[in-house]
Scaffold this motif. Structure first.
Motif: not given
Length: 148
Positions: A77-78, A120-121, A125-127, A143-144
């Protein structure tokens, strides 16, 4: 002294040729994007499209949810987000340099919102899957923070 600096037009021309070859090899016979299985495609396809002044095609790729998700899955993600934002910036910078010649139809504000919206979506969803279905992501800051 490096020869790239002595012959910038030749270097630029061969960069465009290489980029065009990469783009062509990434399309199916129907003109659709491949399944993005190549790590090389995931990393360089936006740059190659930008180098060949295929701005609308690059915008379509960058907001293609399949591409965004595959890229984030492959590189994380990052790093995936960093690469995506960098590619968007490079696309817009190059487009601005060639604006007088641009004849495309992309609504660039919508492009940016959709592109970043997919990132962002996916991150949300991972979070959500980490926290369980009962916990809903409240903000971009949450999220960040979870990926720091």
């Amino acid at each position: 002294e490096h020869h790239c600096y002595e012959f910038p037009q030749i270097v630029a021309e061969y960069r465009r040729r290489w980029s065009k070859a990469v783009v062509t090899s990434s399309l199916t016979e129907n003109g659709e994007w491949s399944e993005f299985t190549s790590g090389y495609d995931l990393y360089t396809l936006p740059w190659n499209l930008t180098c060949t002044s295929m701005f609308d095609e690059c915008a379509a790729l960058m907001r293609d949810q399949r591409y965004v998700i595959r890229r984030l899955e492959e590189v994380g993600v990052l790093d995936g987000t960093t690469a995506h934002v960098t590619d968007v910036d490079e696309l817009l910078r190059t487009l601005c340099e060639q604006w007088d010649d641009y004849t495309g139809i992309v609504d660039w504000k919508t492009f940016i919102l959709e592109t970043y919206g997919h990132i962002r979506a996916y991150a949300a969803s991972l979070l959500k899957s980490k926290k369980g279905a009962a916990n809903v992501v409240q903000s971009d800051r949450e999220i960040s923070a979870s990926f720091d």
